[in-house]
Design a protein around this motif. Structure first.
Motif: not given
Length: 107
Positions: A86, A89, A93, A100-101, A103-105, A107
């Motif tokens: 993570l 990544e 970015r 980042l996390v 945004a992933k959550l 989804m």
């Protein structure tokens, strides 16, 4: 307490070959019916009965999820390799790991 403010859903149960009415605030309760709308009304009525009984016994009735306050913060532990992945990544970015996390959550 208006029991209609709770979080309800109806799902199909392959095992029971019927719809199952559920309430998130009362995970031990369910209502089975071959008709989807009857499964929904069944669980709503059941929860209303339970809430009335709890109230008459001066028991604490769960607060509906929609009325609870959320801070927007929670901690989670992950394996060190996941943390490293993570972090890499996020760096690639050009964003924070939190962004980042999040945004992933989402989804």
């Amino acid at each position: 307490m208006d029991s209609k403010q709770y979080t309800y859903r109806v799902i199909w149960s392959v095992e029971d070959n019927e719809y199952v009415g559920l309430c998130a605030e009362f995970p031990s309760l369910s209502w089975l019916d071959a008709d989807q709308l009857k499964a929904f009304s069944g669980i709503v009525d059941l929860v209303a009965e339970v809430v009335a009984e709890m109230s008459s016994n001066s028991e604490k009735v769960p607060t509906p999820l929609s009325e609870r306050k959320y801070s927007g913060r929670f901690a989670v532990r992950v394996p060190s390799m996941v943390h490293q992945k993570l972090a890499l990544e996020a760096a690639e970015r050009g964003v924070s790991m939190n962004r980042l996390v999040s945004a992933k959550l989402a989804m």
